[in-house]
Scaffold this active site. Structure first.
Site, PDB file in Angstrom:
ATOM      1  N   HIS A 284       0.822  -1.214   0.000  1.00  0.00           N
ATOM      2  CA  HIS A 284       0.000   0.000   0.000  1.00  0.00           C
ATOM      3  C   HIS A 284       0.855   1.262   0.000  1.00  0.00           C
ATOM      4  O   HIS A 284       0.382   2.331  -0.394  1.00  0.00           O
ATOM      5  CB  HIS A 284      -1.010  -0.015   1.160  1.00  0.00           C
TER       6      HIS A 284
ATOM      7  N   ASP B 163       1.202  -7.792   2.291  1.00  0.00           N
ATOM      8  CA  ASP B 163       1.308  -6.355   2.027  1.00  0.00           C
ATOM      9  C   ASP B 163       2.768  -5.933   1.873  1.00  0.00           C
ATOM     10  O   ASP B 163       3.361  -5.347   2.769  1.00  0.00           O
ATOM     11  CB  ASP B 163       0.633  -5.592   3.166  1.00  0.00           C
TER      12      ASP B 163
ATOM     13  N   SER C  78       3.965   2.136   8.453  1.00  0.00           N
ATOM     14  CA  SER C  78       3.712   1.209   7.344  1.00  0.00           C
ATOM     15  C   SER C  78       5.018   0.950   6.611  1.00  0.00           C
ATOM     16  O   SER C  78       5.702   1.878   6.183  1.00  0.00           O
ATOM     17  CB  SER C  78       2.687   1.810   6.381  1.00  0.00           C
TER      18      SER C  78
END
Length: 720
Positions: A83, A218, A644
């Site tokens: 992402h 991810d 992240s």
């Protein structure tokens, strides 16, 4: 007795080490180093952060200003979240070559794809410059103090000793009580190397976002390039792969419950020391307003994306961005209420008040809580109006956002004249082109209709222009989108053709621009000045409040600075949790769970055929755990947005996973961290290696990494 004292000491240290914290890596010696060792770490503070030697911090850059990444080879190979790379994967995608749907893998370096504008930033050193930055601010008003601080920051940024290719960044800590200076290196040649299809990298999409159990691979891979001297450079075919000072070995050995974990990264923003009045306002006033607006925008966009593949590609990144905070705020609100965060804050405030009295500091700190109570009561309606304006006008209705930028252009002309106007106009025309590439007027018209209806009814009425009250949102929307030239890039360029006077006249005749201008002028007159005035008082009070906490807390108190997008270290253990009565979550997920969630053809839960085939054959290579393929795990590390892509490391500094999310019940950790339910979510490094190796067949990347496998057990020879 000595043994008992040691046991109690270790017990206390281990208990407190679970309480969260985002620590500055250059300040780990002492308490933090001892806590980490008590939890099982074998690393020293010097191995994590060093100026003179390579250390872990040299392998952890910030990725494109909003995420974290890590170096995993000596040839500049970089790992971050899917992402985090999503915008770049999307920008290379077309209907014919849809890398979001199909994935992308460069099997040789010449196939890697450049990404203009992407920046990877490494920290070289950290220095405390508090005295320099606060010099001359002692007797100034709050507004003048802020101006003087900015002047001091600008001055030290020019004079601080650094190399020509390096940059300076100064950030405030502890609400303005400390300032640290970061020397950085910004690499601007960053190329896409690999990304799994969204059915792996975004598996579960928005339904699974912020929740556990999670089954998302991810991750994405990029490569950092440098000039021939290994220094930052703009993109060039002559650039070579960057050689990092340190890179992480990737562990395929696996993790087990209660193992030590450490996460390094660039957490964006936390507000752990807000008073109870602010927390109450977030939970009951601000978050509900934001959630309502985003809920409406998401429903409209989702309806179009499910029917049209081209629109899905156009809006994929925007939708994901809107949904991410929307769902986070829902979980945050529930967590704050469930954990009684307001009550906990009130108890802390009572204890601090007692300490203030005991220390005889009433003159300096005695009015803090009453000032907070007054300020937050006064700012409430202005804060709600500000959030509605930001969400509706500036963020999620694109025609309003476009119009607002042109409103700013008009203000530039009024304030600074035609030359400044022409410079801004040229930049706007260039900057608008990629925005219109991902704009669909049909979608935005329906978003406009829903959001303007909310804005006209829910934003505090005393601040709205009269002509906005009681409007027919459907009629206004249809009228504007039928006539405004802001609905196309060609129309925008037509509006901006001519000298300043001509452009301003054309803009004010455009219904879309006129509508935005009406709202913006009302906001700038009725909301912004008063909000800024009260907020400035709150900033000053918060700084003094933080000073009181630092001064009156015992030396053993675990007080860490709020996140501000600078490099931090957090540590904890692999651990499950209990989100509600009779529900217990274990800390690991497996590929079995992917297949259990599999819905053929569904855009969130579809699974690639090759992954199904590998699962059915149990063809997991060297990455299985007792015949099962691990996917993700959770731990007690204190993370937030910006983490992240952060590396999850074991006790020896090997990469065991890639941080990508938090559990929904614990998203309130930005405001109040609870060790009972706050957990970060990481994709297991074994799943990453399995996808690269067995699914993608990218042996070139596997061979490039230093992978640590389980050593085969050997039987001991029996002496005869």
């Amino acid at each position: 007795m000595k043994f008992l004292k040691l046991f109690l000491l270790l017990f206390v240290v281990q208990f407190h080490a679970q309480q969260g914290g985002m620590w500055v890596p250059s300040l780990l010696k002492g308490m933090n180093e001892n806590e980490m060792k008590a939890l099982g770490s074998k690393l020293t503070a010097e191995q994590i952060y060093s100026i003179n030697k390579s250390s872990l911090k040299d392998a952890v850059p910030q990725f494109d200003g909003g995420c974290t990444a890590e170096m995993i080879s000596s040839k500049g190979l970089l790992l971050t979240n899917h992402h985090c790379g999503y915008d770049n994967i999307q920008s290379h995608s077309t209907v014919e070559h849809d890398y979001l749907a199909d994935g992308f893998w460069a099997y040789k370096m010449e196939d890697e794809l450049p990404n203009p504008g992407v920046v990877v930033t490494f920290i070289v050193s950290i220095d405390d410059v508090t005295t320099t930055i606060l010099a001359g601010t002692e007797s100034l008003s709050e507004a003048d103090k802020q101006k003087k601080i900015q002047q001091n920051i600008a001055e030290i940024s020019k004079t601080y000793k650094k190399e020509a290719w390096q940059d300076i960044l100064v950030r405030t800590f502890f609400d303005g009580n400390q300032y640290l200076l970061f020397v950085t290196e910004n690499f601007k040649d960053v190329r896409l190397v690999g990304a799994p299809p969204s059915s792996i990298g975004k598996f579960g999409s928005d339904t699974d976002n912020w929740v556990w159990p999670r089954h998302t691979g991810d991750f994405s891979l990029f490569r950092v390039y440098a000039d021939k001297n290994n220094r930052p450079a703009e993109y060039s075919k002559d650039n070579v792969p960057y050689t990092p000072k340190h890179f992480f070995p990737v562990s395929a050995k696996g993790v087990k419950e209660n193992d030590f974990t450490m996460v390094l990264g660039y957490p964006g923003r936390t507000t752990e020391y807000l008073p109870s009045y602010a927390v109450e306002q977030i939970a009951y006033d601000l978050n509900p307003a934001r959630i309502e607006v985003r809920d409406a925008a998401l429903k409209v966009q989702d309806g179009f994306m499910r029917k049209d593949q081209a629109i899905k590609i156009q809006y994929a990144s925007k939708y994901a961005s809107i949904a991410n905070a929307w769902k986070k705020w829902i979980g945050e609100r529930k967590g704050l209420i469930k954990s009684n965060a307001v009550g906990v804050k009130q108890k802390f405030e009572k204890d601090l008040s007692d300490k203030i009295v005991k220390a005889g500091k009433q003159a300096e700190y005695g009015n803090l809580l009453s000032d907070f109570a007054k300020n937050y009561a006064e700012i409430k309606d202005y804060a709600i109006a500000r959030d509605y304006y930001s969400e509706v006008v500036l963020r999620h209705t694109e025609i309003l956002n476009f119009g607002y930028r042109l409103f700013q252009l008009e203000q530039v002309y009024t304030a600074r004249g035609e030359q400044a106007f022409n410079d801004r106009k040229k930049n706007l025309i260039e900057g608008f082109e990629p925005l219109y590439k991902d704009f669909n007027a049909q979608v935005d018209e329906k978003v406009f209709e829903k959001l303007i209806d909310i804005y006209s009814k829910k934003s505090p009425q005393q601040f709205l222009p009269e002509s906005l009250k009681g409007i027919n949102a459907t009629q206004v929307s249809a009228d504007i989108f039928k006539s405004s030239k802001l609905t196309s890039y060609n129309g925008l360029k037509e509006l901006l053709t001519g000298d300043a006077k001509t452009v301003i006249e054309k803009l004010n005749q455009d219904k879309g621009f006129a509508f935005v201008k009406m709202i913006a002028e009302a906001y700038n007159k009725n909301v912004a000045p008063k909000y800024d005035e009260i907020n400035l008082r709150n900033i000053a009070t918060q700084r003094t409040y933080m000073k009181a906490i630092l001064e009156l807390s015992p030396k053993s108190a675990r007080i860490f600075p709020d996140a501000n997008s600078t490099l931090r270290v957090t540590y904890g253990k692999v651990k499950g949790y209990k989100p509600s009565d009779a529900v217990v979550y274990t800390p690991f997920t497996y590929l079995d769970g992917v297949m259990e969630k599999y819905v053929p053809g569904d855009y969130e839960f579809d699974v690639p055929k090759k992954l199904i085939d590998l699962y059915n054959a149990k063809d997991y290579g060297k990455y299985a755990d007792n015949g099962k393929m691990p996917v993700a795990f959770i731990a007690t590390n204190h993370t937030t947005g910006g983490n992240s892509g952060s590396p999850a490391l074991d006790a020896e500094g090997n990469l065991i996973g890639l941080n990508f999310d938090r559990v929904w019940e614990g998203t309130m950790s930005d405001v109040y961290y609870s060790p009972d339910i706050c957990r970060n979510i990481m994709v297991d490094s074994r799943y990453i290696l399995f996808i690269i190796d067995k699914f993608a067949g990218a042996k070139n990347l596997i061979d490039e990494m230093k992978i640590i496998y389980n050593q085969p057990k050997t039987s001991k020879k029996v002496k005869k």
